[in-house]
Structure formats: C-alpha cells, structure tokens
Motif scaffolding. Structure first.
Motif, PDB file in Angstrom:
ATOM      1  N   THR A  49     -12.294 -17.842 -85.583  1.00 16.83           N
ATOM      2  CA  THR A  49     -12.278 -17.482 -84.163  1.00 16.83           C
ATOM      3  C   THR A  49     -11.325 -18.371 -83.378  1.00 16.83           C
ATOM      4  O   THR A  49     -11.121 -18.145 -82.189  1.00 16.83           O
ATOM      5  N   TRP A  50     -10.754 -19.390 -84.041  1.00 15.27           N
ATOM      6  CA  TRP A  50      -9.821 -20.288 -83.350  1.00 15.27           C
ATOM      7  C   TRP A  50      -8.486 -19.572 -83.222  1.00 15.27           C
ATOM      8  O   TRP A  50      -7.784 -19.332 -84.197  1.00 15.27           O
ATOM      9  N   ASP A  51      -8.150 -19.190 -82.008  1.00 21.41           N
ATOM     10  CA  ASP A  51      -7.007 -18.303 -81.778  1.00 21.41           C
ATOM     11  C   ASP A  51      -6.559 -18.500 -80.339  1.00 21.41           C
ATOM     12  O   ASP A  51      -7.239 -19.152 -79.540  1.00 21.41           O
ATOM     13  N   VAL A  52      -5.406 -17.929 -79.988  1.00 20.33           N
ATOM     14  CA  VAL A  52      -5.026 -17.951 -78.584  1.00 20.33           C
ATOM     15  C   VAL A  52      -6.111 -17.217 -77.785  1.00 20.33           C
ATOM     16  O   VAL A  52      -6.661 -16.228 -78.274  1.00 20.33           O
ATOM     17  N   PRO A  53      -6.498 -17.720 -76.608  1.00 24.37           N
ATOM     18  CA  PRO A  53      -5.857 -18.790 -75.837  1.00 24.37           C
ATOM     19  C   PRO A  53      -6.436 -20.193 -76.069  1.00 24.37           C
ATOM     20  O   PRO A  53      -6.286 -21.055 -75.195  1.00 24.37           O
ATOM     21  N   ASP A  54      -7.096 -20.432 -77.220  1.00 19.11           N
ATOM     22  CA  ASP A  54      -7.541 -21.800 -77.490  1.00 19.11           C
ATOM     23  C   ASP A  54      -6.348 -22.755 -77.524  1.00 19.11           C
ATOM     24  O   ASP A  54      -6.485 -23.942 -77.253  1.00 19.11           O
ATOM     25  N   PHE A  55      -5.180 -22.238 -77.903  1.00 22.68           N
ATOM     26  CA  PHE A  55      -3.961 -23.041 -77.944  1.00 22.68           C
ATOM     27  C   PHE A  55      -2.787 -22.169 -77.551  1.00 22.68           C
ATOM     28  O   PHE A  55      -2.851 -20.938 -77.642  1.00 22.68           O
ATOM     29  N   ARG A  56      -1.706 -22.799 -77.118  1.00 26.27           N
ATOM     30  CA  ARG A  56      -0.509 -22.059 -76.703  1.00 26.27           C
ATOM     31  C   ARG A  56       0.589 -22.076 -77.758  1.00 26.27           C
ATOM     32  O   ARG A  56       1.547 -21.298 -77.684  1.00 26.27           O
ATOM     33  N   ALA A  57       0.495 -22.982 -78.697  1.00 27.53           N
ATOM     34  CA  ALA A  57       1.472 -23.073 -79.779  1.00 27.53           C
ATOM     35  C   ALA A  57       0.726 -23.525 -81.027  1.00 27.53           C
ATOM     36  O   ALA A  57      -0.259 -24.261 -80.930  1.00 27.53           O
ATOM     37  N   PRO A  58       1.168 -23.100 -82.196  1.00 28.77           N
ATOM     38  CA  PRO A  58       0.419 -23.435 -83.413  1.00 28.77           C
ATOM     39  C   PRO A  58       0.574 -24.889 -83.825  1.00 28.77           C
ATOM     40  O   PRO A  58       1.619 -25.505 -83.608  1.00 28.77           O
ATOM     41  N   THR A  59      -0.462 -25.425 -84.422  1.00 30.94           N
ATOM     42  CA  THR A  59      -0.389 -26.692 -85.124  1.00 30.94           C
ATOM     43  C   THR A  59      -0.213 -26.383 -86.608  1.00 30.94           C
ATOM     44  O   THR A  59      -0.155 -25.221 -87.003  1.00 30.94           O
ATOM     45  N   CYS A  60      -0.159 -27.413 -87.445  1.00 29.65           N
ATOM     46  CA  CYS A  60      -0.023 -27.205 -88.895  1.00 29.65           C
ATOM     47  C   CYS A  60      -1.135 -26.293 -89.396  1.00 29.65           C
ATOM     48  O   CYS A  60      -0.905 -25.352 -90.173  1.00 29.65           O
ATOM     49  N   SER A  61      -2.350 -26.573 -88.966  1.00 26.24           N
ATOM     50  CA  SER A  61      -3.512 -25.809 -89.407  1.00 26.24           C
ATOM     51  C   SER A  61      -3.401 -24.344 -89.010  1.00 26.24           C
ATOM     52  O   SER A  61      -3.744 -23.453 -89.791  1.00 26.24           O
ATOM     53  N   ALA A  62      -2.942 -24.074 -87.806  1.00 19.99           N
ATOM     54  CA  ALA A  62      -2.863 -22.695 -87.329  1.00 19.99           C
ATOM     55  C   ALA A  62      -1.962 -21.847 -88.223  1.00 19.99           C
ATOM     56  O   ALA A  62      -2.299 -20.722 -88.592  1.00 19.99           O
ATOM     57  N   CYS A  63      -0.816 -22.391 -88.603  1.00 19.70           N
ATOM     58  CA  CYS A  63       0.131 -21.627 -89.422  1.00 19.70           C
ATOM     59  C   CYS A  63      -0.322 -21.500 -90.869  1.00 19.70           C
ATOM     60  O   CYS A  63      -0.171 -20.446 -91.477  1.00 19.70           O
ATOM     61  N   HIS A  64      -0.864 -22.572 -91.433  1.00 25.05           N
ATOM     62  CA  HIS A  64      -1.087 -22.608 -92.879  1.00 25.05           C
ATOM     63  C   HIS A  64      -2.520 -22.301 -93.298  1.00 25.05           C
ATOM     64  O   HIS A  64      -2.759 -22.037 -94.479  1.00 25.05           O
ATOM     65  N   MET A  65      -3.476 -22.334 -92.364  1.00 22.52           N
ATOM     66  CA  MET A  65      -4.868 -22.222 -92.784  1.00 22.52           C
ATOM     67  C   MET A  65      -5.742 -21.337 -91.905  1.00 22.52           C
ATOM     68  O   MET A  65      -6.643 -20.675 -92.400  1.00 22.52           O
TER      69      MET A  65
END
Length: 453
Positions: free
Chosen positions: A259-275
């Motif tokens: 469920t961790w997705d925009v708008p929780d963040f505005r740009a991806p971190t390492c975790s967002a892209c890879h996991m």
C-alpha cells in the motif's frame, strides 16, 4: 440530508433483496470476532525485565516495534531447542529449562514471514557471503594481499569490511558462542549454523525492525556506496534524489506492504523501485526481480537465470556453489523484468518518457560492453603469451583492467540506469575511455617486445 440518507438506504436494501437468492448476495454483517493476546508469558516477561537493566537499548527498540504490539517476545525469536546447532551451552535463564541463541537466522523469521524469506533467498542478495568465499581471488585479496598473511591480523579486512556487507559464514566456539572473526555482522548474505541464509536485520535493524527505516535510502547506503558501486551518491545526483533530499523528511514511510505508494512519496527511493508494491507492481523481497542487466559483473549480460538457486544448492549440498545463473525475473525473461520496473515508472512518468529513458540507458550499458570486450581480448592475449605477472596487483595492466570494470565501468552503467549524469559520464565513461587507452599502450609494448616492462 434526511432525504439523501433515505434514498441511499432504499437503494442498498433494494440491491440486497434483488440478490437474495444468489451466491453473490450482499452480507451486511461483516464484523469478525478477532482476539489478539498481547500478554507475555512469564519467561518472556522476565527477559524484558532483566534486559531492561542489562541492555536497555534493546528493550527500548523492541517496545517501539510492531513485534511488541503483536505480542512477539524475546523468546519467540531467541528461544531454541536444545539440539539446535546455535543453542547456548547452558540453559538461560539459569533457573529454567530454556535454551537460547543470540543468533536469529532467517529460519526463525520465516515462521511468520515465509514469503519474504523465500523471495529473499531467490535474490542476488542471498548469495552475498557464499559468492565472496567461493571465489579464490577474493579470498586471496582479503587474507594474502590485504591481510598480509599475518597470523593474527589477516582476518581483519574481511571481518571489518567485506563481511559487513556481503555477510559471513558464522562459526561457533566451544561454548557455542559466535567467533569474533565471523560475528557480529550486518551482512546481507550471512550464512547461519542452522542453515539459514540472509540478513533481515541488514535493512530492518534490530530490535525495532522498522519497515519505515528499510524504505529510506539510508538502509541501502551503508553498503551501496564508494568507488565501486556509489549507488547512494548516484541517487543523490539524480532528480529522484533531488526531490527526496528536498522534502523526503515529510513523506509517509509507515504504510502497510503493497500500500506504500504515491502520494506517500513524490519520488522513489531504492526500495520503491526495486521492492515495493508501487502502482500495479507487487511488493517483493527479491531485489533482482526487476533487473534486466547485471551491472556489477565484468560484463553486463542480460539476466536470464530466473530465481537464484545458490541458496537452494547450498542447503542441499553444503557447498558454496555460485555457478548458477544470475537471478532476474522468475520467468528468466529480462524483458519481463524491465516491464515490471516500468510499472513503477509509469506512476509518475509518461510511457514515452519512460521508454526513451531506458532506450538510451541500455545503449550506454552496451557501449560499456564494447570497451570491456576489447580489454578482455587484450588480457586473454597477454595471458596466452605469458605476458602477465602472477601478482595481479603488481601488474599495471591487470590493475587498470580491474578498475575499468570494477570501479569506472560500474559507475558508468549504474549511473546511466539510475539517471545520474555525472556518474554516467565524468566518473564513468570518461574514465573508462582513459583506461582503455592505457591498456592499449601497455598491450602494444608487451606484444612488440615480448617483455613485461
């Protein structure tokens, strides 16, 4: 307002009765009776009370964890059977019949997090220690060249450096305590005496095991930095890092998995892209799943190996076999891996923007391969003619060759695919260009003279 509520109720009841004779009828009573017991058993309670005095930092972290909220206690992780290879030599506490281990392997974590552990074991992370110790060249570098074969100090380059990221193979002394040469370690591919492989605490540091912590770039930065794989520097050089460094402290990192997705963040971190489960992508602990190329090896080949079999082979044979194909998408199709990565990109970027980016980034990777193939051909030719020194670190050609792929070449490739212009260019292809010119000169001199200058 009254009228609106009445209309809403009338519509709902009409739908219920209309579907009353079908298997899809609406059930209004959706409340389930769920009982959660947060109480600790007497033994666990005594552990908390004692360690609150002996190791207050440990208890403080645990009290803030989701484990504590769910009633997961010290004993759930540290209590083991007497025949467990990691069991303490004596019962603990001393007036009990309980055996504990200060080591907690992924086998313990898998009792609750089975899917996460399985996914991790199928990733490139899991082979971190096995791969390092299975390579004679790496072992010789740590103990002979760096450790100087010193009878007392030769292990320190490994223990204080390599193993802290790659992981170690934990050994126990006569008292069943881990040896100082092999523990403590935060290495991601640590091999435990009970056969467990992995380092959950590498990203979710003990004893809080925070999901929010693991989602921030700092969780990856302790290993992915420096001249050979400056990924945190690359991230900071990218526009993603720009946005994170500007406002990342205001983002929400505590959402549940998938469920961790925009708008929780505005740009991806390492975790967002890879996991993470961003957009249509499904969360995974297999960090290799979305990777098309292998960017860390001497040559960047497509990842066609499917899930990594190194851990599976180790559990079957007890041998450190790293000859299995490099992990990628479970299907073995690198294009499917790229397609899953693009699912993350499309949450913020247009299809044209995403496609164009990868077209040129991939070409930069292939450009590196052109340089590497020439360097490897020269190396093989010199080796065949006995024009290389046995000590590669005293041989100018071999040292430059090593830096071409291990330092400058990695920066060139990783900088391109993570959108870091200074690393793709000045720290990358510009230096690779310089390396190949030096290698050509040395190669020419040796071939023409038949001597090592």
């Amino acid at each position: 307002m009254f009228k609106q509520v009445a209309i809403l109720l009338a519509c709902l009841m009409s739908f219920v009765f209309a579907n009353a004779d079908t298997n899809e009828s609406v059930k209004l009573n959706l409340v389930k009776n769920i009982k959660v017991n947060h109480k600790l058993d007497p033994l666990s309670k005594s552990c908390v009370e004692c360690h609150a005095e002996k190791t207050p930092g440990v208890v403080a972290d645990w009290k803030q964890s989701r484990h504590a909220h769910a009633g997961v206690s010290c004993m759930d992780c540290h209590s083991v059977n007497a025949d467990n290879p990691m069991a303490s030599a004596k019962v603990h506490p001393k007036d009990s019949n309980n055996y504990v281990s200060m080591l907690v392997s992924p086998k313990t974590c898998a009792k609750c997090h089975q899917n996460e552990v399985k996914e991790f074991e199928e990733s490139g992370h899991a082979r971190g220690a096995m791969q390092m110790y299975a390579k004679p060249g790496m072992v010789k570098l740590m103990y002979h060249y760096e450790g100087a074969d010193h009878p007392e100090y030769k292990m320190t380059p490994d223990t204080t450096g390599c193993a802290m990221c790659h992981g170690t193979i934990i050994k126990l002394d006569a008292d069943k305590k881990p040896t100082p040469e092999t523990w403590p370690t935060y290495g991601v591919g640590t091999v435990y005496p009970d056969g467990g492989v992995g380092g959950c605490k590498s990203c979710h540091t003990m004893h809080k095991f925070s999901i929010a912590e693991a989602r921030k770039p700092a969780a990856c930065a302790s290993c992915h930095l420096g001249p050979d794989h400056p990924d945190i520097e690359i991230f900071n050089n990218s526009k993603h890092g720009h946005v994170f460094n500007s406002e990342g402290h205001t983002w929400n990192y505590d959402s549940a998995p998938n469920t961790w997705d925009v708008p929780d963040f505005r740009a991806p971190t390492c975790s967002a892209c890879h996991m993470s489960g961003v957009g249509e992508a499904v969360s995974t602990h297999n960090v290799s799943r979305r990777l098309k190329y292998n960017l860390w090896s001497p040559r960047s080949n497509l990842r066609t190996g499917g899930v990594d079999k190194a851990v599976e082979d180790y559990k079957k044979t007890g041998k450190l076999n790293v000859g299995t194909p490099l992990a990628g998408h479970p299907s073995g199709d690198p294009e499917k891996a790229r397609a899953e990565m693009k699912l993350v990109c499309k949450v913020c970027h247009s299809t044209t923007s995403t496609d164009n980016f990868f077209v040129m980034a991939d070409k930069h990777v292939e450009l590196y391969n052109v340089y590497f193939d020439e360097a490897k051909k020269m190396l093989d030719d010199l080796k065949a003619k006995n024009l290389l020194l046995e000590d590669e670190w005293s041989d100018e050609f071999q040292e430059i060759y090593y830096h071409l792929w291990h330092h400058e070449g990695r920066r060139m490739r990783q900088g391109a695919l993570m959108n870091a212009p200074d690393y793709a260019h000045w720290h990358g292809v510009f230096e690779v260009k310089n390396d190949i010119r030096k290698l050509r000169k040395i190669y020419k001199e040796r071939i023409e003279t038949g001597k090592i200058h």
